[in-house]
Motif scaffolding. Structure first.
Motif, PDB file in Angstrom:
ATOM      1  N   TYR A  22       0.859  -1.286   0.059  1.00  0.00           N
ATOM      2  CA  TYR A  22      -0.005   0.134   0.101  1.00  0.00           C
ATOM      3  C   TYR A  22       0.766   1.345  -0.121  1.00  0.00           C
ATOM      4  O   TYR A  22       0.371   2.343  -0.315  1.00  0.00           O
ATOM      5  N   ILE A  57      -2.496   7.845  -4.294  1.00  0.00           N
ATOM      6  CA  ILE A  57      -4.013   7.003  -4.114  1.00  0.00           C
ATOM      7  C   ILE A  57      -3.900   5.785  -3.293  1.00  0.00           C
ATOM      8  O   ILE A  57      -4.763   5.595  -2.421  1.00  0.00           O
ATOM      9  N   ALA A  58      -2.648   5.091  -3.586  1.00  0.00           N
ATOM     10  CA  ALA A  58      -2.626   3.736  -2.905  1.00  0.00           C
ATOM     11  C   ALA A  58      -2.391   3.776  -1.264  1.00  0.00           C
ATOM     12  O   ALA A  58      -3.105   3.261  -0.534  1.00  0.00           O
ATOM     13  N   GLU A  61      -6.008   5.433   0.078  1.00  0.00           N
ATOM     14  CA  GLU A  61      -7.051   4.282   0.028  1.00  0.00           C
ATOM     15  C   GLU A  61      -6.869   3.077   0.642  1.00  0.00           C
ATOM     16  O   GLU A  61      -7.544   2.108   0.733  1.00  0.00           O
ATOM     17  N   GLN A  62      -5.431   2.770   0.838  1.00  0.00           N
ATOM     18  CA  GLN A  62      -5.093   1.659   1.574  1.00  0.00           C
ATOM     19  C   GLN A  62      -5.376   0.547   0.487  1.00  0.00           C
ATOM     20  O   GLN A  62      -5.977  -0.393   0.847  1.00  0.00           O
ATOM     21  N   VAL A  63      -4.918   0.772  -1.024  1.00  0.00           N
ATOM     22  CA  VAL A  63      -4.980  -0.261  -1.853  1.00  0.00           C
ATOM     23  C   VAL A  63      -3.584  -0.481  -2.463  1.00  0.00           C
ATOM     24  O   VAL A  63      -2.918   0.230  -2.380  1.00  0.00           O
ATOM     25  N   PRO A  64      -3.489  -1.727  -3.003  1.00  0.00           N
ATOM     26  CA  PRO A  64      -2.345  -2.091  -3.572  1.00  0.00           C
ATOM     27  C   PRO A  64      -1.767  -0.937  -4.704  1.00  0.00           C
ATOM     28  O   PRO A  64      -2.755  -0.633  -5.639  1.00  0.00           O
TER      29      PRO A  64
ATOM     30  N   LYS B  69     -12.071  -4.091  -3.016  1.00  0.00           N
ATOM     31  CA  LYS B  69     -12.557  -3.505  -1.553  1.00  0.00           C
ATOM     32  C   LYS B  69     -13.966  -3.437  -1.586  1.00  0.00           C
ATOM     33  O   LYS B  69     -14.420  -3.021  -2.455  1.00  0.00           O
ATOM     34  N   LYS B  72     -15.940  -0.779  -3.570  1.00  0.00           N
ATOM     35  CA  LYS B  72     -15.180  -0.136  -4.799  1.00  0.00           C
ATOM     36  C   LYS B  72     -15.692  -1.150  -5.972  1.00  0.00           C
ATOM     37  O   LYS B  72     -16.025  -2.236  -5.768  1.00  0.00           O
ATOM     38  N   SER B  76      -6.984  -2.698  -7.773  1.00  0.00           N
ATOM     39  CA  SER B  76      -6.125  -2.000  -8.231  1.00  0.00           C
ATOM     40  C   SER B  76      -5.885  -3.112  -9.824  1.00  0.00           C
ATOM     41  O   SER B  76      -5.947  -4.159  -9.729  1.00  0.00           O
ATOM     42  N   ALA B 130      -3.419   1.626  -9.126  1.00  0.00           N
ATOM     43  CA  ALA B 130      -4.475   2.600  -8.398  1.00  0.00           C
ATOM     44  C   ALA B 130      -4.912   3.534  -9.076  1.00  0.00           C
ATOM     45  O   ALA B 130      -6.196   3.667  -9.040  1.00  0.00           O
ATOM     46  N   LYS B 134      -9.219   3.947 -10.746  1.00  0.00           N
ATOM     47  CA  LYS B 134     -10.126   4.934 -10.573  1.00  0.00           C
ATOM     48  C   LYS B 134     -10.865   5.411 -11.961  1.00  0.00           C
ATOM     49  O   LYS B 134     -11.947   6.010 -11.948  1.00  0.00           O
TER      50      LYS B 134
END
Lengths: 280, 185
Positions: A22, A57-58, A61-64, B69, B72, B76, B130, B134
């Protein structure tokens, strides 16, 4: 003997894999910012800007940061005065990986058999390298490794007569052939010496160093600088569209060699150079 | 840096107005597919059976997204290395596929097929997964759900950023860009 419970190891591995996927390292971010200032190609600068925004962004938003959340590579330095209690050390590491990839919404990229190729469903098993060291602590380093850059890596058993020039030509040639495939700008880990398996391992270990921190030996620090300059003259640039930022850093690790051998390994990493560590 | 808008699916006119090195923002519908899905599609073709998706005019994005998630649309979703799809791409272009999106260089056979079939190969920024996710407003599996991340998804995208690598005239930005910025020793 200091006791460390396996549950603590699992929890640390879990947290480290989330963090590594992340949160782009500050050293990498600083390196991308610096490259943005000097990259002459407009498309190249656009790529660098995208990578910087992507990291924000990663993190927010705590996304990979990348969908390829990698092979779970773990380096463990196990203090010889530590007693691991409550279960199997390797199972504990794999449990941390399993939880991170399932609960952390990371992609499961591992197939159980290299030819029959059925996904294990939880990104285990990890590749685990354990080293016994003095002391009563465990240092855990996790380094999720993407397939695209790993596929461009190489080992070559050179002749001692090939010398430093032979090693440098091999490194530059490997990065040149990789071209746009490993998501440049890349980080290049170079191993020199040891045996066939040792040289590959130290090339991977070279990727764990803080980005751009030079080798402690001035001879190898100079070789790192020369290699970085040669690689950035190739013109590959960010994502291969042309430019002067092909690599962010070159890190060399060495090991004593046999009188008959000069093994060399190049482990290419993508720009993200993901790795995080914690001491228990 | 100039950027052109591109509406997917594509017509031959859309393809022929673009050149290697052009930067585009793609909006509309695109399909995902990588190694396993390509193998299944080409196996069907070779057996003379219909495909689960009509690929005429379409763009295929080489991606295996991370799981979404909660809340969402998609996880990604950056490009994977395209070269692994080289063996399958000419057959799909011959069928009417207009473009593929991935990263990394293609074989000469694919480049020739792009010229012959009026197609494009584009790249998105590898590692910007990521950011690319979007641009996706809707994602649904349309074939091979058993493949998980490798299933074929139908994606609705808006302003998905990509660069034309190989055009329908033989142009190649990887080669041209490298020539432009290479410093001979």
């Amino acid at each position: 003997m200091r006791e460390i419970k396996v549950a603590e190891i699992s929890k640390a591995v879990f947290m480290l894999f989330l963090d590594a996927n992340y949160d782009l390292g500050e050293d990498v971010l600083a390196s991308l910012q610096a490259a943005l200032q000097v990259e002459p190609s407009p498309t190249g600068r656009n790529v660098l800007e995208q990578l910087i925004v992507n990291a924000e962004i990663a993190r927010d938003e705590q996304v990979p940061m990348c969908q390829d959340t990698g092979y779970a590579v773990v380096f463990a330095e196990l203090g010889q005065d530590v007693r691991v209690v409550g279960g199997d050390f390797y199972a504990a590491v794999n449990e941390g990986v399993r939880q991170a990839y399932i609960d952390g919404f990371l992609r499961k990229s591992i197939v159980a058999d290299p030819l029959n190729r059925v996904n294990t469903g939880d990104n285990t098993p990890a590749v685990i390298h354990v080293e016994i060291v003095p002391g009563d602590k465990i240092r855990l380093i996790v380094a999720p490794k993407g397939g695209g850059s790993e596929n461009m890596s190489a080992v070559r058993m050179l002749k001692p007569a090939d010398g430093a020039k032979g090693v440098m030509d091999f490194v530059v040639d490997t990065v040149s052939r990789a071209g746009s495939n490993p998501c440049p700008p890349v980080v290049v880990g170079v191993g020199i010496g040891g045996t066939m398996e040792k040289v590959a391992l130290i090339a991977k270990k070279a990727l764990l160093r803080k980005l751009g921190e030079p080798h402690p030996d001035s001879f190898y620090a100079g070789m790192e600088r020369d290699l970085l300059e040669k690689i950035n003259k190739l013109g590959i640039g960010p994502q291969g569209y042309g430019g002067r930022t092909t690599a962010l850093a070159v890190h060399i690790e060495t090991y004593p060699a046999h009188i008959a051998s000069l093994p060399a390994a190049v482990n290419i990493n993508c720009h993200a150079s993901r790795h995080k560590e914690r001491v228990l | 840096m100039t950027v052109k808008a591109l509406k997917a699916p594509l017509t031959d006119e859309d393809v022929l107005q673009l050149r290697a090195g052009d930067n585009v923002l793609i909006s509309g519908v695109i399909y995902t597919g990588r190694d396993a899905a390509h193998k299944k599609l080409v196996d069907l073709l070779e057996a003379g059976k219909p495909l689960p998706v009509d690929l005429r005019g379409q763009m295929i994005y080489y991606v295996g997204p991370a799981p979404a998630k909660p809340g969402k649309v998609i996880g990604s979703a950056g490009p994977t290395t395209s070269g692994r799809m080289d063996a399958y791409t000419p057959a799909l272009l011959a069928l009417g596929l207009k473009a593929c999106i991935g990263k990394g260089s293609r074989s000469q056979e694919v480049k020739d097929a792009l010229v012959r079939c009026k197609g494009l190969y584009l790249a998105a920024t590898g590692g910007a997964a990521a950011l690319l996710a979007k641009t996706v407003s809707k994602a649904e599996v349309v074939a091979y759900p058993e493949l998980g991340a490798e299933a074929i998804y139908r994606l609705e995208v808006a302003d998905f950023p990509a660069t034309v690598v190989n055009d329908a005239f033989g142009g190649d930005v990887y080669e041209a860009g490298r020539r432009q910025y290479c410093i001979a020793e």
